[in-house]
Design an enzyme around this catalytic site. Structure first.
Site, PDB file in Angstrom:
ATOM      1  N   GLU A  26       0.850  -1.193   0.000  1.00  0.00           N
ATOM      2  CA  GLU A  26       0.000   0.000   0.000  1.00  0.00           C
ATOM      3  C   GLU A  26       0.889   1.248   0.000  1.00  0.00           C
ATOM      4  O   GLU A  26       2.004   1.224   0.540  1.00  0.00           O
ATOM      5  CB  GLU A  26      -0.883  -0.018   1.258  1.00  0.00           C
ATOM      6  CG  GLU A  26      -1.756   1.220   1.400  1.00  0.00           C
ATOM      7  CD  GLU A  26      -2.833   1.075   2.490  1.00  0.00           C
ATOM      8  OE1 GLU A  26      -2.940   0.012   3.129  1.00  0.00           O
ATOM      9  OE2 GLU A  26      -3.567   2.059   2.686  1.00  0.00           O
ATOM     10  N   ASN A  71      -6.619   1.530   2.798  1.00  0.00           N
ATOM     11  CA  ASN A  71      -7.319   2.790   3.057  1.00  0.00           C
ATOM     12  C   ASN A  71      -6.886   3.871   2.056  1.00  0.00           C
ATOM     13  O   ASN A  71      -7.665   4.751   1.701  1.00  0.00           O
ATOM     14  CB  ASN A  71      -7.036   3.278   4.481  1.00  0.00           C
ATOM     15  CG  ASN A  71      -7.570   2.302   5.524  1.00  0.00           C
ATOM     16  OD1 ASN A  71      -8.439   1.487   5.242  1.00  0.00           O
ATOM     17  ND2 ASN A  71      -7.048   2.380   6.743  1.00  0.00           N
ATOM     18  N   ASN A 171     -12.136  -0.597  -0.829  1.00  0.00           N
ATOM     19  CA  ASN A 171     -11.491  -1.192   0.343  1.00  0.00           C
ATOM     20  C   ASN A 171     -12.249  -0.841   1.619  1.00  0.00           C
ATOM     21  O   ASN A 171     -12.582   0.329   1.844  1.00  0.00           O
ATOM     22  CB  ASN A 171     -10.054  -0.641   0.466  1.00  0.00           C
ATOM     23  CG  ASN A 171      -9.351  -1.130   1.726  1.00  0.00           C
ATOM     24  OD1 ASN A 171      -9.006  -2.308   1.828  1.00  0.00           O
ATOM     25  ND2 ASN A 171      -9.167  -0.240   2.695  1.00  0.00           N
ATOM     26  N   GLU A 172     -12.521  -1.853   2.422  1.00  0.00           N
ATOM     27  CA  GLU A 172     -13.105  -1.668   3.769  1.00  0.00           C
ATOM     28  C   GLU A 172     -14.146  -0.547   3.819  1.00  0.00           C
ATOM     29  O   GLU A 172     -14.065   0.352   4.662  1.00  0.00           O
ATOM     30  CB  GLU A 172     -11.988  -1.412   4.799  1.00  0.00           C
ATOM     31  CG  GLU A 172     -11.086  -2.605   4.976  1.00  0.00           C
ATOM     32  CD  GLU A 172     -10.119  -2.505   6.159  1.00  0.00           C
ATOM     33  OE1 GLU A 172      -9.984  -1.421   6.753  1.00  0.00           O
ATOM     34  OE2 GLU A 172      -9.491  -3.537   6.474  1.00  0.00           O
ATOM     35  N   TYR A 243      -6.984  -8.624  11.595  1.00  0.00           N
ATOM     36  CA  TYR A 243      -5.681  -8.504  12.269  1.00  0.00           C
ATOM     37  C   TYR A 243      -5.871  -8.906  13.722  1.00  0.00           C
ATOM     38  O   TYR A 243      -6.885  -8.557  14.330  1.00  0.00           O
ATOM     39  CB  TYR A 243      -5.191  -7.056  12.218  1.00  0.00           C
ATOM     40  CG  TYR A 243      -4.916  -6.562  10.815  1.00  0.00           C
ATOM     41  CD1 TYR A 243      -3.709  -6.840  10.189  1.00  0.00           C
ATOM     42  CD2 TYR A 243      -5.868  -5.822  10.119  1.00  0.00           C
ATOM     43  CE1 TYR A 243      -3.449  -6.388   8.901  1.00  0.00           C
ATOM     44  CE2 TYR A 243      -5.614  -5.361   8.833  1.00  0.00           C
ATOM     45  CZ  TYR A 243      -4.405  -5.653   8.225  1.00  0.00           C
ATOM     46  OH  TYR A 243      -4.145  -5.204   6.955  1.00  0.00           O
ATOM     47  N   GLU A 291      -6.554  -9.244   3.507  1.00  0.00           N
ATOM     48  CA  GLU A 291      -5.707  -8.617   4.545  1.00  0.00           C
ATOM     49  C   GLU A 291      -5.773  -9.497   5.777  1.00  0.00           C
ATOM     50  O   GLU A 291      -6.848  -9.698   6.345  1.00  0.00           O
ATOM     51  CB  GLU A 291      -6.184  -7.202   4.906  1.00  0.00           C
ATOM     52  CG  GLU A 291      -5.869  -6.169   3.854  1.00  0.00           C
ATOM     53  CD  GLU A 291      -6.159  -4.736   4.316  1.00  0.00           C
ATOM     54  OE1 GLU A 291      -5.933  -4.411   5.485  1.00  0.00           O
ATOM     55  OE2 GLU A 291      -6.634  -3.971   3.463  1.00  0.00           O
ATOM     56  N   GLN A 348       1.275  -6.556   5.540  1.00  0.00           N
ATOM     57  CA  GLN A 348       1.630  -6.275   4.169  1.00  0.00           C
ATOM     58  C   GLN A 348       2.977  -6.919   3.846  1.00  0.00           C
ATOM     59  O   GLN A 348       3.358  -7.846   4.541  1.00  0.00           O
ATOM     60  CB  GLN A 348       1.646  -4.756   3.973  1.00  0.00           C
ATOM     61  CG  GLN A 348       0.247  -4.145   4.214  1.00  0.00           C
ATOM     62  CD  GLN A 348       0.104  -2.695   3.771  1.00  0.00           C
ATOM     63  OE1 GLN A 348       0.947  -2.173   3.080  1.00  0.00           O
ATOM     64  NE2 GLN A 348      -0.980  -2.037   4.195  1.00  0.00           N
TER      65      GLN A 348
END
Ligand code: AHR
Length: 494
Positions: A26, A71, A171-172, A243, A291, A348
């Site tokens: 990212e 993000n 994303n998200e 996570y 992720e 990542q």
């Protein structure tokens, strides 16, 4: 402690898609700038990419890399990162409150991906932007027509289309932290329309719609249902993100998080199938766990970080040995769910919650989590067999039964290998492991890789690799021992 794994040659969970071992870069912190890209570094190539970093990425055999966020993508104008580098705008980047120089964009990243021997999984901005910019980006990357964006790519020096096969629809979008986050209904509509125009530009692509950012989001379940009800016919995968951390310093409970991941996957797959049934559809939506990792320490540490820096030191989690054990367990969980999870991205890859770390003008080094990931990617190819484990266990904080042994077994027919990934989660007891492999005439242990450190908090750094794998002696007469709190890979030839 004694433990047993029973596998049957014909009891197959599914074939592993190589993309299960993907990762993620990212525009965040030092992932790109002073990470993969450092033009003044003594290993930099003509584009400014560090060759020493590329070498380690190749060692990991990463099949696919998600890009450019995260993000970040929800505020990104992809046009800022193409063409003449001297004319690219420097901008405020609102996801991480940084400054984005745009010296690396899609043109350069696809070059990096070729050098790193990986594919790009491209994300479009469905935060500040929408279907129009998304379809233009797909034309720019994938079209061979004589039209504006395809010609712009040619003008920028790339005659041949990049041919990106896998695309993320934002994303998200369920997260309050996301730039222009959306309700499920709002996202479902924009994702559907973006999916339609993207597939009209390039029908060969595969699309990933946003699922929940975390299994503990208050909207988990209803979000997936709404998104799928709208997007079902246009998408191929639904995403999952997660996570884990050990804020309480409770290692046993931390190592039980692989069970949480497993439940997250199974519930999400069940929701996909519920919508499939409601729609009476022939199509199955598979999962993209794009992720996953350990991430918690830096969340607190960075609260007072100065804003508007270029390449700030963000999310530079220093992984200890216990983190590597959970990463090993999570990889087994992904393998054990390979019938539904086709894509996985360890989040990542470089500097930012990453297996690979770099020093500016200096060395590149491997974090503890590098190793289970590397071995899974290199040896975990073929079909996952159902591993029935018999062993003692303990209770997680939720009251779940957690066996001390966390295992997955992969049958690599091409190589005639049965590969066992096994983590002993006990902090006090070694484990004597017996493998009962039904249907394989002869199975001979030829390799035992062990990742172990007496200190569960041991970390690596640029000077010392305190946590690194060792090849254990194989004996025909003594049993396989999995040391207390160790990750192991056993290769049997048949
Ligand atoms: O990987 C770091 C961040 O975590 C990503 O940008 C975002 O998608 C997630 O919240």
């Amino acid at each position: 402690m004694k433990a047993k794994i029973r596998v049957n040659k014909n009891n197959v969970i599914g074939n592993i898609d190589r993309r299960l071992y993907g990762s993620f870069i990212e525009h965040l912190g030092r992932a790109v700038y002073n990470g993969i890209y450092e033009p003044d570094h003594n290993t930099a190539d003509e584009l400014g990419f560090r060759k020493d970093v590329i070498e380690l990425v190749r060692e990991l055999k990463v099949p696919v890399v998600r890009y450019p966020g995260g993000n970040f993508v929800s505020g990104y104008n992809w046009e800022d990162g193409i063409g003449d580098r001297t004319k690219r705008p420097k901008k405020l980047e609102l996801a991480w409150l940084s400054v984005e120089s745009n010296q690396v964009g899609v043109d350069e990243f696809q070059e990096w991906a070729k050098r790193a021997d990986t594919e790009v999984m491209m994300a479009v901005n469905l935060g500040t932007r929408g279907p129009d910019e998304a379809r233009n980006l797909v034309e720019y990357c994938n079209s061979s027509t004589d039209t504006y964006y395809a010609n712009l790519r040619r003008k920028n020096g790339f005659d041949k289309p990049f041919g990106f096969k896998l695309w993320c629809l934002g994303n998200e979008m369920d997260g309050w932290w996301q730039i222009c986050s959306k309700t499920a209904e709002e996202y479902a509509r924009v994702a559907t329309e973006a999916a339609k125009v993207i597939k009209w530009v390039d029908p060969s692509v595969e699309l990933v719609a946003c699922g929940s950012s975390d299994p503990h989001m208050p909207t988990f379940g209803t979000w997936e249902t709404t998104v799928l009800q709208h997007t079902y016919d246009y998408i191929d995968y639904l995403s999952l993100h997660c996570y884990y951390g050990n804020r309480e310093g409770d290692t046993m409970n931390f190592l039980a998080r692989a069970e949480d991941m497993d439940r997250f996957i199974k519930t999400t797959a069940a929701i996909c199938d519920k919508v499939k049934a409601e729609k009476n559809s022939e199509k199955t939506i598979n999962l993209s766990f794009d992720e996953w990792n350990v991430w918690y320490r830096t969340k607190d540490e960075e609260k007072d970080m100065e804003h508007w820096q270029e390449a700030p030191h963000l999310l530079e989690e220093k992984y200890n040995f216990e983190d590597a054990l959970l990463v090993g367990c999570m990889l087994s969980t992904l393998q054990n769910n390979c019938d539904r999870v086709k894509i996985g991205c360890l989040a990542q890859l470089v500097n930012v919650i990453a297996p690979i770390m770099t020093e500016e003008n200096g060395k590149v080094w491997k974090q503890t989590i590098f190793y289970p990931y590397m071995y899974a990617s290199a040896f975990g190819n073929g079909a996952t067999l159902k591993a029935d484990t018999e062993c003692d266990g303990y209770k997680s904080k939720e009251g779940w039964d957690i066996p001390y042994l966390c295992a997955s077994v992969v049958d690599n027919k091409e190589k005639g290998e049965l590969v066992v990934f096994a983590t002993n989660r006990s902090l006090t007891e070694d484990m004597e492991l017996d493998i009962d492999s039904c249907g394989f005439d002869s199975c001979k242990l030829v390799k035992h890789i062990e990742l172990y450190n007496d200190d569960i908090d041991a970390k690596n750094n640029s000077e010392n690799e305190n946590v690194s794998p060792a090849e254990r002696q194989i004996s025909d007469t003594s049993p396989v021992i999995l040391k207390k709190h160790s990750w192991n890979m056993l290769v049997y030839k048949y």
